[in-house]
Scaffold this motif. Structure first.
Motif, PDB file in Angstrom:
ATOM      1  N   HIS A  11       0.808  -1.216   0.000  1.00 26.67           N
ATOM      2  CA  HIS A  11       0.000   0.000   0.000  1.00 26.67           C
ATOM      3  C   HIS A  11       0.846   1.274   0.000  1.00 26.67           C
ATOM      4  N   CYS A  12       2.027   1.234   0.660  1.00 34.63           N
ATOM      5  CA  CYS A  12       2.819   2.470   0.783  1.00 34.63           C
ATOM      6  C   CYS A  12       4.307   2.274   0.491  1.00 34.63           C
ATOM      7  N   ASN A  13       4.704   1.033   0.197  1.00 35.91           N
ATOM      8  CA  ASN A  13       6.096   0.740  -0.175  1.00 35.91           C
ATOM      9  C   ASN A  13       7.080   0.956   0.970  1.00 35.91           C
ATOM     10  N   GLN A  14       6.616   0.746   2.214  1.00 36.16           N
ATOM     11  CA  GLN A  14       7.488   0.861   3.383  1.00 36.16           C
ATOM     12  C   GLN A  14       7.671  -0.519   4.032  1.00 36.16           C
ATOM     13  N   ARG A  15       8.611  -0.598   4.974  1.00 37.60           N
ATOM     14  CA  ARG A  15       8.904  -1.872   5.626  1.00 37.60           C
ATOM     15  C   ARG A  15       7.966  -2.111   6.821  1.00 37.60           C
ATOM     16  N   HIS A  16       8.175  -3.254   7.496  1.00 38.23           N
ATOM     17  CA  HIS A  16       7.295  -3.655   8.594  1.00 38.23           C
ATOM     18  C   HIS A  16       8.060  -3.835   9.904  1.00 38.23           C
ATOM     19  N   HIS A  17       7.311  -3.664  11.005  1.00 44.13           N
ATOM     20  CA  HIS A  17       7.745  -4.098  12.327  1.00 44.13           C
ATOM     21  C   HIS A  17       6.985  -5.376  12.671  1.00 44.13           C
ATOM     22  N   LEU A  18       7.571  -6.190  13.544  1.00 42.62           N
ATOM     23  CA  LEU A  18       6.933  -7.450  13.954  1.00 42.62           C
ATOM     24  C   LEU A  18       6.640  -7.411  15.446  1.00 42.62           C
ATOM     25  N   GLY A  19       5.388  -7.675  15.805  1.00 46.36           N
ATOM     26  CA  GLY A  19       4.983  -7.707  17.212  1.00 46.36           C
ATOM     27  C   GLY A  19       4.211  -8.969  17.522  1.00 46.36           C
ATOM     28  N   GLY A  20       3.866  -9.117  18.805  1.00 46.67           N
ATOM     29  CA  GLY A  20       3.096 -10.275  19.242  1.00 46.67           C
ATOM     30  C   GLY A  20       3.958 -11.293  19.978  1.00 46.67           C
ATOM     31  N   PRO A  21       3.399 -12.488  20.195  1.00 39.76           N
ATOM     32  CA  PRO A  21       2.073 -12.919  19.754  1.00 39.76           C
ATOM     33  C   PRO A  21       0.941 -12.292  20.566  1.00 39.76           C
ATOM     34  N   ILE A  22      -0.230 -12.183  19.924  1.00 36.08           N
ATOM     35  CA  ILE A  22      -1.416 -11.687  20.589  1.00 36.08           C
ATOM     36  C   ILE A  22      -2.529 -12.722  20.470  1.00 36.08           C
ATOM     37  N   TRP A  23      -3.540 -12.584  21.320  1.00 37.07           N
ATOM     38  CA  TRP A  23      -4.724 -13.442  21.248  1.00 37.07           C
ATOM     39  C   TRP A  23      -5.566 -12.954  20.068  1.00 37.07           C
ATOM     40  N   SER A  24      -5.755 -13.784  19.048  1.00 38.36           N
ATOM     41  CA  SER A  24      -6.495 -13.370  17.857  1.00 38.36           C
ATOM     42  C   SER A  24      -7.864 -14.011  17.753  1.00 38.36           C
ATOM     43  N   ALA A  25      -8.242 -14.826  18.744  1.00 38.76           N
ATOM     44  CA  ALA A  25      -9.592 -15.400  18.799  1.00 38.76           C
ATOM     45  C   ALA A  25     -10.538 -14.367  19.420  1.00 38.76           C
ATOM     46  N   PRO A  26     -11.842 -14.611  19.423  1.00 38.03           N
ATOM     47  CA  PRO A  26     -12.779 -13.650  20.028  1.00 38.03           C
ATOM     48  C   PRO A  26     -12.433 -13.345  21.483  1.00 38.03           C
ATOM     49  N   ILE A  27     -12.670 -12.101  21.891  1.00 38.41           N
ATOM     50  CA  ILE A  27     -12.349 -11.675  23.259  1.00 38.41           C
ATOM     51  C   ILE A  27     -13.610 -11.481  24.110  1.00 38.41           C
ATOM     52  N   HIS A  28     -14.788 -11.743  23.524  1.00 38.72           N
ATOM     53  CA  HIS A  28     -16.051 -11.658  24.269  1.00 38.72           C
ATOM     54  C   HIS A  28     -16.899 -12.892  23.972  1.00 38.72           C
ATOM     55  N   ASN A  29     -17.789 -13.213  24.903  1.00 40.66           N
ATOM     56  CA  ASN A  29     -18.851 -14.182  24.674  1.00 40.66           C
ATOM     57  C   ASN A  29     -20.147 -13.380  24.587  1.00 40.66           C
ATOM     58  N   VAL A  30     -20.678 -13.197  23.373  1.00 41.83           N
ATOM     59  CA  VAL A  30     -21.794 -12.279  23.142  1.00 41.83           C
ATOM     60  C   VAL A  30     -23.032 -12.691  23.931  1.00 41.83           C
ATOM     61  N   ASP A  31     -23.291 -13.994  24.039  1.00 42.78           N
ATOM     62  CA  ASP A  31     -24.457 -14.469  24.783  1.00 42.78           C
ATOM     63  C   ASP A  31     -24.333 -14.094  26.259  1.00 42.78           C
ATOM     64  N   PHE A  32     -23.142 -14.280  26.815  1.00 43.17           N
ATOM     65  CA  PHE A  32     -22.918 -13.927  28.220  1.00 43.17           C
ATOM     66  C   PHE A  32     -23.049 -12.414  28.414  1.00 43.17           C
ATOM     67  N   VAL A  33     -22.478 -11.636  27.492  1.00 35.82           N
ATOM     68  CA  VAL A  33     -22.549 -10.172  27.587  1.00 35.82           C
ATOM     69  C   VAL A  33     -24.003  -9.708  27.564  1.00 35.82           C
ATOM     70  N   SER A  34     -24.833 -10.343  26.750  1.00 34.94           N
ATOM     71  CA  SER A  34     -26.249  -9.975  26.671  1.00 34.94           C
ATOM     72  C   SER A  34     -26.943 -10.192  28.011  1.00 34.94           C
ATOM     73  N   ARG A  35     -26.619 -11.289  28.672  1.00 35.91           N
ATOM     74  CA  ARG A  35     -27.250 -11.576  29.964  1.00 35.91           C
ATOM     75  C   ARG A  35     -26.761 -10.623  31.051  1.00 35.91           C
ATOM     76  N   VAL A  36     -25.482 -10.228  30.984  1.00 36.31           N
ATOM     77  CA  VAL A  36     -24.981  -9.232  31.934  1.00 36.31           C
ATOM     78  C   VAL A  36     -25.674  -7.897  31.706  1.00 36.31           C
TER      79      VAL A  36
END
Length: 562
Positions: free
Chosen positions: A334-359
């Motif tokens: 997209h811009c012809n520049q280099r990258h930095h590398l970070g992580g690892p991070i949690w990439s799965a969902p971070i909420h349970n929508v059904d539980f959040v609705s009940r809260v």
């Protein structure tokens, strides 16, 4: 008669002296704090209390109330199934004990509120390493008449949790709300919570998690943080991967049910389960992050993945594999520049929508019990609307600011993404966030289309090669900027309190182990306000005398003549 009067006078005089010499620290300097159904008294000495965290405590009470109800039903069902297999009837969930540990209690306010406002709690242990804090907790427990539920502990938090590693001694829920980084408590915490129990963790060292010190973040959390615009959600995902990493060592894994970035801290609520097989799926839930240094585009690289591997006996069988790397080239497309590398991070969902609705329903039905009910409702409404399978997000004004363009209205930007056939949502972590599953080239095509009718000054492009390169690319996709009604989410239409202003001056995490109420509150924070932006005054020279001025003038004249 006279002798009796003298004796009475001497007794009274001695009594007065004893009163005058008494230690009145327990009487003078006490301040009463009312929050929820609890009222605590704290002295002006080094016992930590932060009024800003009322939202944190209110949300924790709401989550625990819903979780404990679920936990008791789940355990009762399992116990019923086990006993039925043995020919014994069991239908009562009242025999399911619920124990909570607040490992770092300070004033004991949180434990007292749990005891008074969360139903079906069997026992709460309020622990602190400070002897003075434990004495304060004892006084407040008696004062609130909850000494039948709360038990105090004067111990190191880690050692206390290690003593409860055995499955018969484990806690239903453990609350970790330290000053700063929680990582030193995670190893013991993941071992001492029941299977299916809840871990509540707060982290306030946001500068480390947000990319200001990547090497420190690696030391504390085992991940490299990046200084990116979506740093608050990335901080949540770094903390989640750290908890998962500690749990995996003991064949345990996590299920995040709610992850919140609020104010100056992050707060995660995760269930802990046991199972070596499920631990093998962890690599598919973690990703490295490639960050372009030019346009700030983020590309995720999963550490592992699963693919179908059906057999006759098990047609749903899957097989793990290592994905090919890297997902980006040497230079950003997209811009012809280099990258930095970070992580690892949690990439799965971070909420349970059904539980959040009940809260959310619980808070709406009991709004009178929570001082921050409106804010909780606003944030949980946004959490419900978030795209769950789309990690991280863009910031609207930063996207357009990168190429020196006038910022597009949010509704028009969201409409353009929806018109292109992709999904979009806000993130609760940032007011101008754009969370979308649209690829980056779609986003830049929308920006380039906007530039056609809102051109950037040529002088700005000449001094910024990256912006010039981005805008010079061809528009490869059809862009429709027509506004849509469904681009405005319900939480925004209903006027929910999603983001609030700072409630007080000098508002923030406060100083370590000091009371933040009363006349002298936040004195250290006041002192450090804007310390980096204050201009250092230059030291003035001693004033010159008239003779010095005359000599200097004469010297300049003589020098010019020569």
């Amino acid at each position: 008669m006279f002798s009796k009067c003298m004796n009475s006078f001497r007794y009274f005089e001695g009594y007065v002296k004893r009163i005058m010499n008494m230690d009145t620290s327990n009487i003078i300097g006490k301040q009463s704090i009312i929050e929820g159904q609890a009222e605590i008294r704290v002295s002006s000495e080094k016992v930590f209390y932060n009024p800003v965290q009322e939202f944190n405590r209110d949300l924790s009470i709401a989550v625990l109330s819903v979780f404990i109800n679920d936990y008791r039903k789940e355990k009762a069902f399992k116990k019923c199934e086990k006993l039925k297999s043995e020919g014994i009837d069991f239908e009562d969930s009242h025999d399911i004990p619920v124990t909570i540990l607040e490992a770092l209690s300070a004033t004991g306010l949180r434990s007292i509120r749990y005891a008074k406002e969360v139903s079906n709690v069997t026992k709460i242990i309020a622990n602190d390493l400070s002897e003075q804090a434990v004495e304060t907790i004892k006084d407040n427990i008696v004062y609130n008449s909850v000494d039948n539920v709360i038990e105090t502990s004067h111990d190191d938090a880690c050692m206390l949790m290690y003593k409860h590693k055995h499955h018969s001694k484990r806690f239903t829920a453990i609350d970790l709300d330290p000053y700063g980084c929680p990582s030193i408590f995670l190893d013991s915490a993941v071992q001492s919570v029941q299977d299916g129990g809840l871990l509540l963790v707060t982290a306030t060292d946001m500068a480390v998690l947000a990319g200001n010190s990547p090497e420190t973040c690696y030391v504390k959390y085992g991940a490299i943080s990046l200084k990116t615009k979506c740093c608050h959600e990335m901080a949540l995902r770094i903390l989640l991967q750290s908890i998962e990493h500690h749990a995996n060592r003991y064949s345990r894994f996590i299920e995040p049910i709610l992850s919140i970035s609020a104010d100056f801290y992050i707060r995660v609520f995760v269930k802990i389960y046991s199972g070596a097989f499920h631990c093998k799926k962890t690599t598919s839930k973690l990703s490295m992050v490639y960050q372009c240094v030019g346009c700030d585009n983020l590309t995720l690289q999963p550490l592992g993945a699963f693919k179908p591997n059906p057999t006759e006996k098990n047609p749903d069988q899957v097989k793990s594999f290592l994905p090919s790397v890297p997902p980006v080239g040497e230079f950003c497309v997209h811009c012809n520049q280099r990258h930095h590398l970070g992580g690892p991070i949690w990439s799965a969902p971070i909420h349970n929508v059904d539980f959040v609705s009940r809260v959310l329903n619980h808070v709406e039905e009991n709004s009178h019990k929570f001082g921050t009910a409106k804010r909780i409702q606003g944030i949980l409404s946004m959490v419900q609307e978030e795209l769950q399978d789309t990690p991280l997000y863009y910031i609207l004004d930063k996207l357009f600011g990168r190429v020196h363009l006038e910022t597009m209205p949010m509704l028009r930007m969201r409409s353009a993404i929806l018109n292109a056939g992709y999904q979009v949502s806000f993130s609760h972590a940032a007011k101008l966030s754009i969370k979308t599953n649209a690829p980056a080239h779609i986003i830049w095509d929308i920006i380039r289309t906007w530039e056609k009718t809102h051109p950037v000054k040529a002088s700005k492009l000449e001094s910024d090669a990256t912006a010039k390169y981005i805008l010079s690319q061809d528009i490869k996709n059809t862009v429709d900027l027509t506004e849509r009604t469904d681009a405005n989410p319900s939480s925004r239409r209903n006027g929910a309190l999603r983001f609030q202003f700072n409630p007080t001056r000098y508002w923030g995490p406060g100083s370590r182990a000091s009371i933040n109420v009363g006349e002298e509150k936040m004195s250290k924070a006041v002192k450090n306000q804007n310390k980096k932006s204050k201009k250092q005054e230059k030291r003035e020279h001693s004033p010159r005398s008239e003779d010095d001025g005359a000599r200097k003038k004469q010297y300049v004249v003589e020098e010019s003549v020569d």
